[in-house]
Design an enzyme around this catalytic site. Sequence first.
Site, mmCIF file in Angstrom:
data_model
loop_
_atom_site.group_PDB
_atom_site.id
_atom_site.type_symbol
_atom_site.label_atom_id
_atom_site.label_comp_id
_atom_site.label_asym_id
_atom_site.label_seq_id
_atom_site.Cartn_x
_atom_site.Cartn_y
_atom_site.Cartn_z
ATOM 1 N N GLU A 199 0.835 -1.211 0.000
ATOM 2 C CA GLU A 199 0.000 0.000 0.000
ATOM 3 C C GLU A 199 0.869 1.260 0.000
ATOM 4 O OE1 GLU A 199 -3.643 0.732 0.110
ATOM 5 O OE2 GLU A 199 -3.344 -1.147 -0.929
ATOM 6 N N ASN B 234 -9.518 -11.012 2.819
ATOM 7 C CA ASN B 234 -8.755 -12.187 3.266
ATOM 8 C C ASN B 234 -9.459 -12.865 4.428
ATOM 9 O OD1 ASN B 234 -6.492 -12.200 1.531
ATOM 10 N ND2 ASN B 234 -5.713 -10.405 2.596
ATOM 11 N N SER C 219 -6.791 -0.501 -0.721
ATOM 12 C CA SER C 219 -7.887 -0.268 0.218
ATOM 13 C C SER C 219 -7.823 1.138 0.803
ATOM 14 C CB SER C 219 -7.851 -1.303 1.349
ATOM 15 O OG SER C 219 -6.611 -1.222 2.027
ATOM 16 N N LYS D 96 2.282 1.460 -6.240
ATOM 17 C CA LYS D 96 1.087 1.001 -6.950
ATOM 18 C C LYS D 96 0.937 1.658 -8.326
ATOM 19 C CE LYS D 96 -1.871 -0.785 -3.335
ATOM 20 N NZ LYS D 96 -2.062 -2.117 -3.863
ATOM 21 N N HIS E 240 -11.177 -5.021 -4.480
ATOM 22 C CA HIS E 240 -10.565 -5.322 -3.187
ATOM 23 C C HIS E 240 -11.155 -6.612 -2.626
ATOM 24 C CE1 HIS E 240 -9.785 -4.163 1.221
ATOM 25 N NE2 HIS E 240 -8.720 -4.728 0.713
#
Length: 112
Positions: A23, A74, A50, A28, A71
């Site tokens: 992140e 998990n 996220s 990214k 997204h």
Amino acid sequence: MAPELAVMTASKSTFYLWKAIVESEDVKKSPFVNSDKIVKKSAILVSNTSSISITRLAAATGRPQQVICMHLMNPLPVMKLVEIVRGENTSENTFNVTKALAERFGKTVICS
């Protein structure tokens, strides 16, 4: 996966370039910067971010209408939920294709 590897393994036949990396906005953006030269023009570019604006990530490519966030939660095999986030310029087609793919994965889609 290193951002460079994500782009290098993509090709002109790539339909959907999905990157799941740390992140960090700069990290990214990295695969998106070169994606225009590597993947076919109709490819959809996906981030799993996220916390980073998908609109800002999309600005790194010449195809912001084809950038979207998917997204997955998990643990992936257990969690049925997937969040899809559009950027300011994400097209309806990009959204529909992404939603259909998530549903093919057997996921329940929520949109933000």
